[in-house]
Write a protein that holds these residues in place. Structure first.
Motif, PDB file in Angstrom:
ATOM      1  N   ILE A   1       0.980  -0.885  -0.473  1.00 54.71           N
ATOM      2  CA  ILE A   1       0.401   0.193   0.249  1.00 54.71           C
ATOM      3  C   ILE A   1       0.684   1.139  -0.104  1.00 54.71           C
ATOM      4  O   ILE A   1       2.408   1.503   0.293  1.00 54.71           O
ATOM      5  CB  ILE A   1      -0.861  -0.261   1.152  1.00 54.71           C
ATOM      6  N   TRP A   2       1.087   2.263  -0.578  1.00 51.69           N
ATOM      7  CA  TRP A   2       1.443   3.851  -0.648  1.00 51.69           C
ATOM      8  C   TRP A   2       1.152   4.341   0.461  1.00 51.69           C
ATOM      9  O   TRP A   2       0.055   4.854   0.982  1.00 51.69           O
ATOM     10  CB  TRP A   2       0.900   4.381  -2.280  1.00 51.69           C
ATOM     11  N   ILE A   3       2.236   5.072   1.062  1.00 55.75           N
ATOM     12  CA  ILE A   3       2.217   5.588   2.622  1.00 55.75           C
ATOM     13  C   ILE A   3       1.172   6.738   1.892  1.00 55.75           C
ATOM     14  O   ILE A   3       0.476   7.598   3.168  1.00 55.75           O
ATOM     15  CB  ILE A   3       3.279   5.598   2.755  1.00 55.75           C
ATOM     16  N   THR A   4       1.454   7.633   1.226  1.00 52.78           N
ATOM     17  CA  THR A   4       0.779   8.590   0.488  1.00 52.78           C
ATOM     18  C   THR A   4      -1.219   8.914   0.605  1.00 52.78           C
ATOM     19  O   THR A   4      -1.686   9.459   0.923  1.00 52.78           O
ATOM     20  CB  THR A   4       1.155   8.983  -0.891  1.00 52.78           C
ATOM     21  N   TRP A   5      -1.138   7.529  -0.057  1.00 52.92           N
ATOM     22  CA  TRP A   5      -3.066   7.021   0.300  1.00 52.92           C
ATOM     23  C   TRP A   5      -3.060   6.978   1.835  1.00 52.92           C
ATOM     24  O   TRP A   5      -4.338   8.049   2.102  1.00 52.92           O
ATOM     25  CB  TRP A   5      -3.178   5.725  -0.031  1.00 52.92           C
ATOM     26  N   LEU A   6      -2.079   6.844   2.056  1.00 52.47           N
ATOM     27  CA  LEU A   6      -2.342   6.699   4.162  1.00 52.47           C
ATOM     28  C   LEU A   6      -3.057   8.124   4.925  1.00 52.47           C
ATOM     29  O   LEU A   6      -3.611   8.555   5.212  1.00 52.47           O
ATOM     30  CB  LEU A   6      -1.750   5.481   4.760  1.00 52.47           C
ATOM     31  N   ARG A   7      -1.889   8.968   4.712  1.00 52.31           N
ATOM     32  CA  ARG A   7      -1.988  10.192   5.146  1.00 52.31           C
ATOM     33  C   ARG A   7      -2.529  10.879   4.102  1.00 52.31           C
ATOM     34  O   ARG A   7      -3.335  12.245   5.035  1.00 52.31           O
ATOM     35  CB  ARG A   7      -0.342  10.794   4.793  1.00 52.31           C
ATOM     36  N   GLU A   8      -3.420  10.930   3.484  1.00 48.62           N
ATOM     37  CA  GLU A   8      -4.161  11.567   2.657  1.00 48.62           C
ATOM     38  C   GLU A   8      -5.334  10.782   2.827  1.00 48.62           C
ATOM     39  O   GLU A   8      -6.824  11.696   3.419  1.00 48.62           O
ATOM     40  CB  GLU A   8      -4.583  11.507   0.459  1.00 48.62           C
ATOM     41  N   THR A   9      -6.088   9.478   2.942  1.00 52.63           N
ATOM     42  CA  THR A   9      -7.140   9.312   3.520  1.00 52.63           C
ATOM     43  C   THR A   9      -7.611   9.571   4.615  1.00 52.63           C
ATOM     44  O   THR A   9      -8.732   9.287   5.983  1.00 52.63           O
ATOM     45  CB  THR A   9      -6.663   8.102   2.974  1.00 52.63           C
ATOM     46  N   PHE A  10      -5.995   8.837   5.806  1.00 50.35           N
ATOM     47  CA  PHE A  10      -6.569   9.179   7.275  1.00 50.35           C
ATOM     48  C   PHE A  10      -5.564  10.554   7.779  1.00 50.35           C
ATOM     49  O   PHE A  10      -5.119  10.832   8.676  1.00 50.35           O
ATOM     50  CB  PHE A  10      -5.864   7.866   7.918  1.00 50.35           C
ATOM     51  N   ASP A  11      -6.336  11.740   7.173  1.00 48.81           N
ATOM     52  CA  ASP A  11      -5.299  13.262   7.446  1.00 48.81           C
ATOM     53  C   ASP A  11      -5.993  13.260   8.572  1.00 48.81           C
ATOM     54  O   ASP A  11      -5.116  13.614   9.257  1.00 48.81           O
ATOM     55  CB  ASP A  11      -5.227  13.862   6.115  1.00 48.81           C
ATOM     56  N   GLU A  12      -7.454  13.813   8.959  1.00 52.30           N
ATOM     57  CA  GLU A  12      -7.721  13.996   9.907  1.00 52.30           C
ATOM     58  C   GLU A  12      -8.550  13.756  10.470  1.00 52.30           C
ATOM     59  O   GLU A  12      -9.651  13.537   9.737  1.00 52.30           O
ATOM     60  CB  GLU A  12      -8.173  15.324   9.899  1.00 52.30           C
ATOM     61  N   LEU A  13      -8.376  13.206  11.229  1.00 54.22           N
ATOM     62  CA  LEU A  13      -9.699  12.558  12.887  1.00 54.22           C
ATOM     63  C   LEU A  13     -10.923  13.312  12.709  1.00 54.22           C
ATOM     64  O   LEU A  13     -11.011  14.727  13.406  1.00 54.22           O
ATOM     65  CB  LEU A  13      -9.413  12.244  14.096  1.00 54.22           C
ATOM     66  N   PRO A  14     -12.619  12.602  12.195  1.00 52.71           N
ATOM     67  CA  PRO A  14     -13.780  13.940  12.842  1.00 52.71           C
ATOM     68  C   PRO A  14     -13.774  14.381  13.810  1.00 52.71           C
ATOM     69  O   PRO A  14     -13.129  12.859  14.739  1.00 52.71           O
ATOM     70  CB  PRO A  14     -14.158  12.860  12.444  1.00 52.71           C
ATOM     71  N   LEU A  15     -14.128  14.801  14.397  1.00 54.29           N
ATOM     72  CA  LEU A  15     -14.152  15.274  15.752  1.00 54.29           C
ATOM     73  C   LEU A  15     -15.241  14.662  16.530  1.00 54.29           C
ATOM     74  O   LEU A  15     -15.494  14.106  17.005  1.00 54.29           O
ATOM     75  CB  LEU A  15     -14.814  16.625  15.639  1.00 54.29           C
ATOM     76  N   SER A  16     -16.635  13.947  15.532  1.00 58.23           N
ATOM     77  CA  SER A  16     -17.696  12.846  15.705  1.00 58.23           C
ATOM     78  C   SER A  16     -17.201  11.471  15.599  1.00 58.23           C
ATOM     79  O   SER A  16     -18.126  10.791  15.471  1.00 58.23           O
ATOM     80  CB  SER A  16     -18.410  13.123  14.911  1.00 58.23           C
ATOM     81  N   ALA A  17     -15.799  11.314  15.800  1.00 51.25           N
ATOM     82  CA  ALA A  17     -15.143   9.621  15.267  1.00 51.25           C
ATOM     83  C   ALA A  17     -15.585   8.510  16.411  1.00 51.25           C
ATOM     84  O   ALA A  17     -15.159   9.218  17.615  1.00 51.25           O
ATOM     85  CB  ALA A  17     -13.791   9.753  14.874  1.00 51.25           C
ATOM     86  N   SER A  18     -15.934   7.402  15.759  1.00 50.70           N
ATOM     87  CA  SER A  18     -16.621   7.039  16.808  1.00 50.70           C
ATOM     88  C   SER A  18     -15.070   6.088  17.591  1.00 50.70           C
ATOM     89  O   SER A  18     -14.511   6.563  16.496  1.00 50.70           O
ATOM     90  CB  SER A  18     -17.491   5.000  16.474  1.00 50.70           C
ATOM     91  N   PRO A  19     -15.459   4.909  18.760  1.00 49.74           N
ATOM     92  CA  PRO A  19     -13.950   4.699  19.251  1.00 49.74           C
ATOM     93  C   PRO A  19     -13.637   3.300  17.650  1.00 49.74           C
ATOM     94  O   PRO A  19     -12.447   3.369  18.052  1.00 49.74           O
ATOM     95  CB  PRO A  19     -14.796   3.362  19.918  1.00 49.74           C
ATOM     96  N   GLN A  20     -14.657   3.156  17.197  1.00 48.45           N
ATOM     97  CA  GLN A  20     -13.982   2.151  15.652  1.00 48.45           C
ATOM     98  C   GLN A  20     -13.071   2.853  14.854  1.00 48.45           C
ATOM     99  O   GLN A  20     -11.758   2.352  14.981  1.00 48.45           O
ATOM    100  CB  GLN A  20     -15.235   1.326  15.235  1.00 48.45           C
ATOM    101  N   MET A  21     -13.604   3.581  14.869  1.00 51.08           N
ATOM    102  CA  MET A  21     -12.730   4.874  13.732  1.00 51.08           C
ATOM    103  C   MET A  21     -11.495   5.480  13.976  1.00 51.08           C
ATOM    104  O   MET A  21     -11.042   5.863  14.150  1.00 51.08           O
ATOM    105  CB  MET A  21     -13.914   5.765  13.521  1.00 51.08           C
ATOM    106  N   THR A  22     -11.851   5.999  16.228  1.00 49.91           N
ATOM    107  CA  THR A  22     -10.751   6.185  16.382  1.00 49.91           C
ATOM    108  C   THR A  22      -9.150   5.113  16.234  1.00 49.91           C
ATOM    109  O   THR A  22      -8.315   5.253  15.701  1.00 49.91           O
ATOM    110  CB  THR A  22     -10.321   6.274  17.606  1.00 49.91           C
TER     111      THR A  22
END
Length: 218
Positions: free
Chosen positions: A55-76
């Motif tokens: 997997i490309w590291i750039t994809w990881l950083r772009e896709t998971f750039d910022e955790l939403p404030l309303s993120a569930s424990p699973q998403m965290t």
């Protein structure tokens, strides 16, 4: 070691990075499930082309750039795994591809309780030695004057500065402002303005400490 020789030791890794050198061995297994299915299960998302589990590291950083404030424990947890995978592939266990990481490392952070018991520092040093050895053998075979190698090259650089301070461009001029109990010793070699924003040593240690505590509490 013979008199007059020096090398990076486990003690150096522990004091410079804060990573554990005691604990369970870091062993990566090949999963029984499909790479895409495993990626969806542990990250919640998967790229269209995994290319044999890479997997490309750039994809990881772009896709998971910022955790939403309303993120569930699973998403965290999923975001934490993405960050850990990016750090493992881009820093701690990097290869010479320069921008990709194999999904097999994702299994190391599937269970945060187990992840917190791994001897990460020992694994980092072992991997770095292997990469430097491979590079040396290739240089010998090709009579080349230089060669690339994977692993955490910053550890080698900071160890050199620690043992031979006169080689450092920073000379640890602000080292007295940091105590050993607060952060890893290697952090004293970074410019002051990077300590809160760019220190991979301390952030990596905090990642597993905090995420393990988080998972146990939910």
């Amino acid at each position: 070691m013979p008199f007059g020789e020096v090398t990076i030791t486990l003690e150096d890794v522990a004091t410079l990075t804060g990573l554990a050198i005691d604990g369970d061995a870091v062993v990566v297994d090949i999963p029984d499930e499909d790479w895409s299915a495993m990626c969806l299960r542990l990250l919640g998302q998967a790229p269209t082309d995994l290319g044999g589990g890479v997997i490309w590291i750039t994809w990881l950083r772009e896709t998971f750039d910022e955790l939403p404030l309303s993120a569930s424990p699973q998403m965290t947890e999923q975001f934490a795994r993405a960050y850990a995978l990016s750090l493992m592939g881009g820093v701690l266990f990097s290869d010479r591809s320069g921008g990709s990481v194999h999904l097999q490392y994702l299994l190391l952070v599937e269970d945060w309780r187990k992840a917190g018991r791994f001897a990460w520092g020992a694994a980092v040093l072992s991997y770095l030695y292997r990469e430097m050895g491979r590079s040396a053998l290739q240089m010998t075979a090709s009579s080349s004057l230089g060669g690339d190698f994977g692993g955490w090259s910053a550890l080698l650089m900071i160890w050199t500065w620690e043992r031979f301070p006169h080689t450092s461009p920073l000379h640890a001029v602000t080292g007295a402002l940091i105590t050993q109990d607060e952060v890893s010793r290697g952090l004293r070699w970074l410019p002051a303005h990077t300590r809160q924003h760019g220190d991979r040593f301390y952030l990596y240690k905090l990642l597993f400490d905090e995420c393990t505590t988080f998972v146990v509490s939910i």
